[in-house]
Design a protein around this motif. Structure first.
Motif, PDB file in Angstrom:
ATOM      1  N   LEU A   1      28.571  39.027  50.939  1.00 25.16           N
ATOM      2  CA  LEU A   1      28.246  37.889  50.063  1.00 25.16           C
ATOM      3  C   LEU A   1      29.140  37.921  48.819  1.00 25.16           C
ATOM      4  CD1 LEU A   1      26.239  35.520  49.441  1.00 25.16           C
ATOM      5  CD2 LEU A   1      24.743  37.189  48.375  1.00 25.16           C
ATOM      6  N   LEU A   2      29.299  39.102  48.230  1.00 24.83           N
ATOM      7  CA  LEU A   2      30.125  39.227  47.017  1.00 24.83           C
ATOM      8  C   LEU A   2      31.566  38.831  47.305  1.00 24.83           C
ATOM      9  CD1 LEU A   2      28.799  42.661  45.641  1.00 24.83           C
ATOM     10  CD2 LEU A   2      28.052  40.376  44.977  1.00 24.83           C
ATOM     11  N   ARG A   3      32.082  39.300  48.440  1.00 27.69           N
ATOM     12  CA  ARG A   3      33.470  38.973  48.799  1.00 27.69           C
ATOM     13  C   ARG A   3      33.679  37.468  48.935  1.00 27.69           C
ATOM     14  NH1 ARG A   3      37.081  42.731  49.569  1.00 27.69           N
ATOM     15  NH2 ARG A   3      36.533  44.682  50.590  1.00 27.69           N
ATOM     16  N   GLU A   4      32.719  36.818  49.597  1.00 26.21           N
ATOM     17  CA  GLU A   4      32.845  35.364  49.784  1.00 26.21           C
ATOM     18  C   GLU A   4      32.767  34.638  48.430  1.00 26.21           C
ATOM     19  OE1 GLU A   4      33.720  33.719  52.526  1.00 26.21           O
ATOM     20  OE2 GLU A   4      33.915  35.700  53.461  1.00 26.21           O
ATOM     21  N   LEU A   5      31.895  35.102  47.560  1.00 24.87           N
ATOM     22  CA  LEU A   5      31.776  34.461  46.243  1.00 24.87           C
ATOM     23  C   LEU A   5      33.037  34.690  45.415  1.00 24.87           C
ATOM     24  CD1 LEU A   5      28.031  35.238  45.509  1.00 24.87           C
ATOM     25  CD2 LEU A   5      29.020  33.018  46.074  1.00 24.87           C
ATOM     26  N   GLY A   6      33.742  35.776  45.734  1.00 24.23           N
ATOM     27  CA  GLY A   6      35.013  36.059  45.065  1.00 24.23           C
ATOM     28  C   GLY A   6      36.080  35.034  45.409  1.00 24.23           C
ATOM     29  N   LYS A   7      35.881  34.310  46.506  1.00 23.42           N
ATOM     30  CA  LYS A   7      36.871  33.289  46.893  1.00 23.42           C
ATOM     31  C   LYS A   7      36.583  31.952  46.231  1.00 23.42           C
ATOM     32  CE  LYS A   7      37.338  35.380  51.469  1.00 23.42           C
ATOM     33  NZ  LYS A   7      36.854  35.239  52.859  1.00 23.42           N
ATOM     34  N   THR A   8      35.435  31.850  45.554  1.00 22.19           N
ATOM     35  CA  THR A   8      35.112  30.583  44.884  1.00 22.19           C
ATOM     36  C   THR A   8      35.561  30.675  43.422  1.00 22.19           C
ATOM     37  OG1 THR A   8      32.947  31.202  43.966  1.00 22.19           O
ATOM     38  CG2 THR A   8      32.981  30.509  46.272  1.00 22.19           C
ATOM     39  N   ASN A   9      35.455  29.554  42.712  1.00 20.84           N
ATOM     40  CA  ASN A   9      35.781  29.642  41.281  1.00 20.84           C
ATOM     41  C   ASN A   9      34.545  29.408  40.421  1.00 20.84           C
ATOM     42  OD1 ASN A   9      35.397  27.010  41.695  1.00 20.84           O
ATOM     43  ND2 ASN A   9      37.440  26.319  41.106  1.00 20.84           N
ATOM     44  N   LYS A  10      33.383  29.575  41.037  1.00 20.07           N
ATOM     45  CA  LYS A  10      32.118  29.399  40.302  1.00 20.07           C
ATOM     46  C   LYS A  10      31.812  30.630  39.462  1.00 20.07           C
ATOM     47  CE  LYS A  10      30.069  25.745  42.114  1.00 20.07           C
ATOM     48  NZ  LYS A  10      29.826  24.581  41.315  1.00 20.07           N
ATOM     49  N   PRO A  11      31.275  30.446  38.255  1.00 16.93           N
ATOM     50  CA  PRO A  11      30.759  31.615  37.535  1.00 16.93           C
ATOM     51  C   PRO A  11      29.630  32.252  38.350  1.00 16.93           C
ATOM     52  CG  PRO A  11      30.908  29.715  36.082  1.00 16.93           C
ATOM     53  CD  PRO A  11      31.168  29.214  37.470  1.00 16.93           C
ATOM     54  N   ILE A  12      29.642  33.582  38.410  1.00 13.69           N
ATOM     55  CA  ILE A  12      28.622  34.314  39.165  1.00 13.69           C
ATOM     56  C   ILE A  12      27.794  35.155  38.199  1.00 13.69           C
ATOM     57  CG2 ILE A  12      28.177  35.937  41.062  1.00 13.69           C
ATOM     58  CD1 ILE A  12      29.731  33.419  41.978  1.00 13.69           C
TER      59      ILE A  12
ATOM     60  N   ILE B   1      33.703  40.902  43.581  1.00 11.13           N
ATOM     61  CA  ILE B   1      33.881  39.461  43.323  1.00 11.13           C
ATOM     62  C   ILE B   1      35.259  39.218  42.705  1.00 11.13           C
ATOM     63  CG2 ILE B   1      32.991  37.475  42.024  1.00 11.13           C
ATOM     64  CD1 ILE B   1      30.225  38.951  42.041  1.00 11.13           C
ATOM     65  N   MET B   2      35.617  40.049  41.739  1.00  8.12           N
ATOM     66  CA  MET B   2      36.865  39.831  41.002  1.00  8.12           C
ATOM     67  C   MET B   2      38.093  40.090  41.864  1.00  8.12           C
ATOM     68  SD  MET B   2      35.715  41.494  37.410  1.00  8.12           S
ATOM     69  CE  MET B   2      36.919  40.712  36.347  1.00  8.12           C
ATOM     70  N   SER B   3      37.975  41.041  42.794  1.00  8.14           N
ATOM     71  CA  SER B   3      39.150  41.366  43.609  1.00  8.14           C
ATOM     72  C   SER B   3      39.498  40.206  44.545  1.00  8.14           C
ATOM     73  CB  SER B   3      38.941  42.664  44.391  1.00  8.14           C
ATOM     74  OG  SER B   3      37.899  42.486  45.309  1.00  8.14           O
ATOM     75  N   GLY B   4      38.561  39.275  44.728  1.00  6.09           N
ATOM     76  CA  GLY B   4      38.858  38.091  45.534  1.00  6.09           C
ATOM     77  C   GLY B   4      39.500  36.994  44.707  1.00  6.09           C
ATOM     78  N   GLY B   5      39.597  37.198  43.392  1.00  2.00           N
ATOM     79  CA  GLY B   5      40.270  36.211  42.541  1.00  2.00           C
ATOM     80  C   GLY B   5      39.332  35.500  41.581  1.00  2.00           C
TER      81      GLY B   5
ATOM     82  N   PHE C   1      51.897  47.047  45.475  1.00  2.00           N
ATOM     83  CA  PHE C   1      50.776  47.093  44.551  1.00  2.00           C
ATOM     84  C   PHE C   1      50.460  45.664  44.148  1.00  2.00           C
ATOM     85  CE2 PHE C   1      52.836  51.200  43.868  1.00  2.00           C
ATOM     86  CZ  PHE C   1      51.751  52.038  44.107  1.00  2.00           C
ATOM     87  N   LYS C   2      49.185  45.442  43.832  1.00  2.00           N
ATOM     88  CA  LYS C   2      48.836  44.147  43.241  1.00  2.00           C
ATOM     89  C   LYS C   2      48.911  44.353  41.732  1.00  2.00           C
ATOM     90  CE  LYS C   2      45.539  42.030  46.398  1.00  2.00           C
ATOM     91  NZ  LYS C   2      44.100  41.785  46.485  1.00  2.00           N
ATOM     92  N   THR C   3      49.191  43.280  41.001  1.00  2.00           N
ATOM     93  CA  THR C   3      49.228  43.424  39.541  1.00  2.00           C
ATOM     94  C   THR C   3      48.212  42.478  38.905  1.00  2.00           C
ATOM     95  OG1 THR C   3      50.957  41.785  39.379  1.00  2.00           O
ATOM     96  CG2 THR C   3      51.663  44.082  39.391  1.00  2.00           C
TER      97      THR C   3
ATOM     98  N   PRO D   1      37.035  53.774  39.326  1.00  2.00           N
ATOM     99  CA  PRO D   1      37.424  53.012  40.513  1.00  2.00           C
ATOM    100  C   PRO D   1      37.345  51.502  40.323  1.00  2.00           C
ATOM    101  CG  PRO D   1      35.240  53.950  40.801  1.00  2.00           C
ATOM    102  CD  PRO D   1      35.754  54.446  39.485  1.00  2.00           C
ATOM    103  N   PHE D   2      36.752  51.046  39.199  1.00  2.00           N
ATOM    104  CA  PHE D   2      36.756  49.594  38.978  1.00  2.00           C
ATOM    105  C   PHE D   2      37.942  49.283  38.081  1.00  2.00           C
ATOM    106  CE2 PHE D   2      34.884  49.914  34.726  1.00  2.00           C
ATOM    107  CZ  PHE D   2      34.260  51.157  34.807  1.00  2.00           C
ATOM    108  N   LYS D   3      38.744  48.363  38.504  1.00  2.00           N
ATOM    109  CA  LYS D   3      39.997  48.077  37.794  1.00  2.00           C
ATOM    110  C   LYS D   3      39.913  46.752  37.048  1.00  2.00           C
ATOM    111  CE  LYS D   3      41.934  51.582  39.972  1.00  2.00           C
ATOM    112  NZ  LYS D   3      42.009  52.866  39.313  1.00  2.00           N
ATOM    113  N   GLN D   4      39.630  45.690  37.809  1.00  2.00           N
ATOM    114  CA  GLN D   4      39.682  44.361  37.189  1.00  2.00           C
ATOM    115  C   GLN D   4      38.575  44.170  36.163  1.00  2.00           C
ATOM    116  OE1 GLN D   4      41.544  41.405  38.855  1.00  2.00           O
ATOM    117  NE2 GLN D   4      41.271  41.944  41.001  1.00  2.00           N
ATOM    118  N   ALA D   5      37.440  44.833  36.399  1.00  2.00           N
ATOM    119  CA  ALA D   5      36.323  44.699  35.457  1.00  2.00           C
ATOM    120  C   ALA D   5      36.489  45.634  34.264  1.00  2.00           C
ATOM    121  CB  ALA D   5      35.000  44.995  36.171  1.00  2.00           C
TER     122      ALA D   5
END
Ligand code: PEP
Ligand code: MN
Length: 338
Positions: free
Chosen positions: A194-205, A225-229, A26-28, A68-72
């Motif tokens: 596009l969302l997945r790639e933006l999730g790898k950046t640290n820019k505010p979206i 976006i959030m699941s990418g970090g 699991f991811k935490t 189904p949305f966890k991080q948000a």
């Protein structure tokens, strides 16, 4: 599933517990508040027994999260997220109100710098401007592209205002290196790549709600976006398509309190695209402030009649100053709408 940790639990034991969870694939997501720590478990938690988790001394309670949305999800993260905007010192969320203004599209260096100066004087805290424009017709003005970003950066340099601009293609990301906030427009809200790639950046979206998307779908897009970090997501209600034709879209202001209940992310409102009519922008901006929005994004043009895009909904700088004053008065009068 979320695990609420006992207030005095030793950190060492908490770490051991997290390691055990992660060893089960699991991811935490750990959220540490002033009084309690909450651990979100991400993955198929149906195979976990609540009793097994409760047998750990440090665990106070276990709750299933059905959304189904966890991080948000606010259940995971009870405190409002405050999004820092680059190194500008500006913040959005939890009482930090963003007043974003500027033209629909960047049309020239002179235009965007001129507008930037005027909106700043009038109380804007950030400058908007489209360089890549998602137009319904391929024959309409598509934006100045790389030059548009360059002129925005010059306006930022001149005024100190952080900038927000829309990305349509992930290959353009290098051009956005010095853009403070990257906008994902309504038409791309479900462009998952596009969302997945933006999730790898640290820019505010700045993620705008799609023309015909539900609040839950907006949250699922934030989750991409959030699941990418990247946890720096700002949601934007910009009107949805209904049977009504007197306004460009129908502003769903109830989305503001609903989103505040469901998620910890900041929520701003775009009364310009929501109504499509300049004279409706002020009442809707005031209403958005009254119902607890964390900011506004408003189109402002020095010569709306000749604007290359969205002139009918664009305010003159002096009209924007009037709106900004009215919004401030509402915010003071309302205290906190939440
Ligand atoms: C915009 O903000 O420039 C824009 C195109 O808005 P939306 O994606 O909400 O239509
Ligand atoms: Mn526009």
């Amino acid at each position: 599933m979320i695990v609420i940790v006992k207030p005095q639990a030793p950190q060492e034991k908490v770490n051991e517990f997290i390691q055990w969870i992660e060893s089960q694939n699991f991811k935490t997501h750990v959220s540490t508040g002033d009084y309690s720590t909450i651990i979100g478990l991400i993955g198929d938690t149906s195979r976990l027994q609540e009793d097994q988790l409760l047998s750990y001394d440090i665990v106070e309670a276990v709750k299933k999260v059905t959304e189904p949305f966890k991080q948000a999800n606010r259940k995971f993260h009870p405190h409002d997220t405050i999004v820092p905007v680059g190194d500008s010192g500006l913040k959005i969320g939890h009482g930090n109100f963003a007043m974003i203004a500027g033209p629909c599209s960047v049309e020239s260096e002179e235009q965007v710098i001129g507008i930037a100066k005027l909106v700043k004087q009038a109380g804007a805290t950030m400058l908007r401007g489209g360089a890549f424009k998602p137009r319904t017709s391929p024959y309409d003005f598509q934006g100045l592209k790389a030059d548009g970003i360059k002129f925005l950066l010059e306006a930022k340099q001149e005024t100190g205002l952080p900038i927000v601009s829309e990305i349509m293609n992930i290959n353009h990301l290098p051009l956005f290196e010095d853009v403070d906030v990257i906008q994902v427009g309504a038409r791309n809200m479900q462009n998952f790549e596009l969302l997945r790639e933006l999730g790898k950046t640290n820019k505010p979206i700045l993620l705008k709600r799609g023309l015909a998307n539900t609040i839950k779908e907006l949250l699922m897009s934030a989750e991409y976006i959030m699941s990418g970090g990247n946890e720096n997501v700002i949601l934007c209600e910009r009107g949805i398509r209904t049977f009504e034709t007197t306004t460009r879209n129908t502003l769903d202001l109830s989305a503001v309190p609903v989103l505040h209940e469901l998620t910890h992310l900041p929520v701003i409102v775009d009364p310009s695209h929501a109504t499509g009519v300049a004279r409706y922008v002020k009442p809707m901006a005031m209403a958005a402030a009254a119902c607890g929005a964390d900011g506004l994004i408003i189109e402002v043009h020095n010569d709306p009649i000749h604007a290359l895009c969205d002139g009918a909904q664009s305010l003159l700088p002096e009209q924007f100053a009037d709106v900004a004053g009215a919004v401030n008065a509402i915010r003071i009068a309302a205290g906190s709408a939440r």
